[in-house]
Motif scaffolding. Structure first.
Motif, PDB file in Angstrom:
ATOM      1  N   THR A 113       0.820  -1.220   0.000  1.00  0.00           N
ATOM      2  CA  THR A 113       0.000   0.000   0.000  1.00  0.00           C
ATOM      3  C   THR A 113       0.855   1.273   0.000  1.00  0.00           C
ATOM      4  O   THR A 113       0.316   2.372   0.049  1.00  0.00           O
ATOM      5  N   LYS A 114       2.157   1.116  -0.091  1.00  0.00           N
ATOM      6  CA  LYS A 114       3.081   2.263  -0.095  1.00  0.00           C
ATOM      7  C   LYS A 114       3.158   2.846  -1.501  1.00  0.00           C
ATOM      8  O   LYS A 114       3.155   2.109  -2.481  1.00  0.00           O
ATOM      9  N   TYR A 115       3.211   4.158  -1.594  1.00  0.00           N
ATOM     10  CA  TYR A 115       3.337   4.820  -2.895  1.00  0.00           C
ATOM     11  C   TYR A 115       4.105   6.121  -2.717  1.00  0.00           C
ATOM     12  O   TYR A 115       4.262   6.623  -1.605  1.00  0.00           O
ATOM     13  N   ASP A 116       4.590   6.668  -3.827  1.00  0.00           N
ATOM     14  CA  ASP A 116       5.345   7.927  -3.791  1.00  0.00           C
ATOM     15  C   ASP A 116       4.372   9.079  -3.966  1.00  0.00           C
ATOM     16  O   ASP A 116       3.892   9.344  -5.066  1.00  0.00           O
TER      17      ASP A 116
ATOM     18  N   PHE B 247       1.229   5.860   2.486  1.00  0.00           N
ATOM     19  CA  PHE B 247       0.479   4.619   2.300  1.00  0.00           C
ATOM     20  C   PHE B 247      -0.978   4.981   2.069  1.00  0.00           C
ATOM     21  O   PHE B 247      -1.470   5.944   2.644  1.00  0.00           O
ATOM     22  N   TYR B 248      -1.695   4.196   1.252  1.00  0.00           N
ATOM     23  CA  TYR B 248      -3.102   4.502   1.030  1.00  0.00           C
ATOM     24  C   TYR B 248      -4.037   3.740   1.972  1.00  0.00           C
ATOM     25  O   TYR B 248      -5.237   4.010   1.995  1.00  0.00           O
ATOM     26  N   ALA B 249      -3.484   2.824   2.780  1.00  0.00           N
ATOM     27  CA  ALA B 249      -4.307   2.098   3.757  1.00  0.00           C
ATOM     28  C   ALA B 249      -3.416   1.534   4.865  1.00  0.00           C
ATOM     29  O   ALA B 249      -2.278   1.162   4.607  1.00  0.00           O
ATOM     30  N   PRO B 250      -3.947   1.433   6.075  1.00  0.00           N
ATOM     31  CA  PRO B 250      -3.187   0.802   7.154  1.00  0.00           C
ATOM     32  C   PRO B 250      -3.283  -0.720   7.071  1.00  0.00           C
ATOM     33  O   PRO B 250      -4.174  -1.264   6.407  1.00  0.00           O
TER      34      PRO B 250
END
Length: 135
Positions: free
Chosen positions: A62-65, A73-76
């Motif tokens: 879910t990690k992104y730049d 991250f877009y979600a935990p």
């Protein structure tokens, strides 16, 4: 493995266990300078855990730049592992995120992230420890 019960330690214990930077960020709500954190450019597969208690917080998938300068991250990993509270510090209105098991300050969550959630969890590297995925 993270303990599911609340982690409570004295400030002296936290100071002894954490580096000065980790203490300032995790226990005092500080932030690291943008583009300097250990995990900002990190791309390895695995799980990012709370540096204070080991609770799994975010998956590498879910990690992104985001271009923000902090790991995003877009979600935990699990919504139950993250607490949210309104934060008006520094003249801004935003939502602070903390570890639900030890109350460590992690960063903030914003509503300008990518699909599928539209969220951007902007996290200090100092509040995270990375555990590589077994291959």
């Amino acid at each position: 493995m993270a303990n599911e019960s609340k982690v409570t330690k004295s400030e002296a214990q936290w100071r002894e266990e954490l580096s000065p930077e980790q203490y300032a960020i995790c226990r005092e709500g500080g932030t690291e300078r943008p583009f300097t954190g250990e995990y900002y450019h990190h791309k390895e597969a695995g799980v990012y855990r709370c540096t204070c208690c080991g609770t799994p917080l975010f998956d590498s998938a879910t990690k992104y730049d985001s271009g923000s300068g902090w790991p995003s991250f877009y979600a935990p990993h699990s919504k139950q592992h993250i607490n949210e509270k309104f934060d008006r510090s520094f003249g801004m209105a935003r939502t602070e995120i903390t570890c639900s098991h030890c109350d460590a300050h992690l960063g903030h969550v914003f509503t300008d992230g990518p699909a599928p959630t539209g969220l951007r969890y902007c996290v200090n590297s100092a509040s995270l420890n990375f555990e590589a995925e077994d291959v």
